[in-house]
Design a protein around this motif. Structure first.
Motif, PDB file in Angstrom:
ATOM      1  N   VAL A   1      27.755  40.490  38.912  1.00 41.58           N
ATOM      2  CA  VAL A   1      28.642  39.577  38.184  1.00 41.58           C
ATOM      3  C   VAL A   1      28.012  39.214  36.844  1.00 41.58           C
TER       4      VAL A   1
ATOM      5  N   VAL B   1      32.261  42.069  38.702  1.00 44.57           N
ATOM      6  CA  VAL B   1      33.184  41.041  38.222  1.00 44.57           C
ATOM      7  C   VAL B   1      32.662  40.496  36.899  1.00 44.57           C
TER       8      VAL B   1
ATOM      9  N   ARG C   1      36.720  43.821  38.233  1.00 44.31           N
ATOM     10  CA  ARG C   1      37.634  42.698  38.079  1.00 44.31           C
ATOM     11  C   ARG C   1      37.230  41.830  36.887  1.00 44.31           C
TER      12      ARG C   1
ATOM     13  N   ARG D   1      37.982  37.979  35.103  1.00 45.21           N
ATOM     14  CA  ARG D   1      38.485  36.642  35.391  1.00 45.21           C
ATOM     15  C   ARG D   1      38.336  35.747  34.164  1.00 45.21           C
TER      16      ARG D   1
ATOM     17  N   VAL E   1      34.970  34.554  41.203  1.00 46.99           N
ATOM     18  CA  VAL E   1      34.138  35.709  41.547  1.00 46.99           C
ATOM     19  C   VAL E   1      34.487  36.256  42.927  1.00 46.99           C
TER      20      VAL E   1
ATOM     21  N   THR F   1      39.448  38.317  45.672  1.00 48.42           N
ATOM     22  CA  THR F   1      39.662  39.766  45.541  1.00 48.42           C
ATOM     23  C   THR F   1      41.091  40.119  45.123  1.00 48.42           C
TER      24      THR F   1
END
Length: 247
Positions: A71, A121, A164, A166, A225, A228
């Motif tokens: 992350v 992430v 991913r 965010r 984080v 999903t």
């Protein structure tokens, strides 16, 4: 054991997020321009590294020293308040160098390793100012709005390789200090023509109940984080949540 690298951990939301992830048992790489090891507990799972997100060499060195990352939390940022008319363009560019280009550079630096593993992430911390723009913070808001658009587009292309993206949008908290970490005074950016208006605005800001706590942001980053789903935006703090509900 997973590893997170967080930028801008010398104070405020970044510091609390680093402490929070460490408390959850993660390996934490806490970065800041001038490392202060005394901010954190002594731990084999926590490293403090120097990082200036406006310096490509500093970014490369920090990412290499951090090793494999699960992350990235792009939290480092600078604020600014004042009338746009009186804000030197050099100052505007400095804001964008950290808040916008610094986020992009850090993101670009970690994508290859995450892409090769097919997992990772990237969390970009912006502001509730992107939900409801406020007066006298135009360059700051623009720098954060740019990251909103960047993240929305990037989320689509990185999803294709298993990553991913965010967005965490904090509200106004006690540690929000516009221009405290820049080289220019707020009052230098308020010409006489704006003095009355600015006085009213700053007074209103001072009377606001600051409902976003540092822990709200840390917990929201944690939620982002570990979610999903394909959700992109996460408001952090009661005031940001309220704004997001009408945005």
């Amino acid at each position: 054991m997973k590893t997170v690298l967080i930028t801008g951990t010398s104070s405020g939301y970044g510091l609390e997020t680093a402490r929070f992830f460490h408390a959850q048992g993660w390996n934490v790489v806490a970065t800041m321009r001038k490392p202060d090891h005394d901010l954190f507990p002594r731990s084999d799972r926590l490293r403090v590294l120097p990082l200036d997100v406006t310096d490509p060499a500093s970014i490369a060195a920090a990412v290499e020293a951090a090793g494999p990352l699960d992350v990235l939390v792009n939290n480092a940022g600078v604020g600014s308040a004042g009338a746009f008319e009186a804000t030197p363009m050099a100052h505007v560019r400095r804001i964008f160098e950290t808040n916008t280009f610094g986020v992009m550079a850090m993101t670009q630096a970690v994508i290859p390793q995450m892409r090769e593993r097919g997992a990772g992430v990237i969390v970009n911390v912006t502001s509730s100012a992107t939900l409801a723009p406020m007066p006298l913070v135009a360059p700051y808001t623009a720098s954060k709005q740019a990251i909103e658009g960047f993240s929305g587009s990037l989320a689509h292309e990185l999803a294709a390789v298993g990553l991913r993206v965010r967005l965490v949008e904090p509200g106004l908290g006690p540690t929000t200090r516009f221009a405290a970490n820049t080289d220019i005074s707020v009052m230098d950016l308020v010409p006489e023509a704006y003095a009355g208006f600015a006085g009213q605005v700053f007074a209103a800001y001072g009377q606001q109940t600051l409902t976003t706590k540092e822990s709200d942001v840390a917990e929201t980053v944690w939620q982002a984080v570990n979610d999903t789903s394909d959700r992109l935006r996460y408001a952090a703090g009661a005031d940001a949540v309220a704004l997001a509900g009408v945005a």
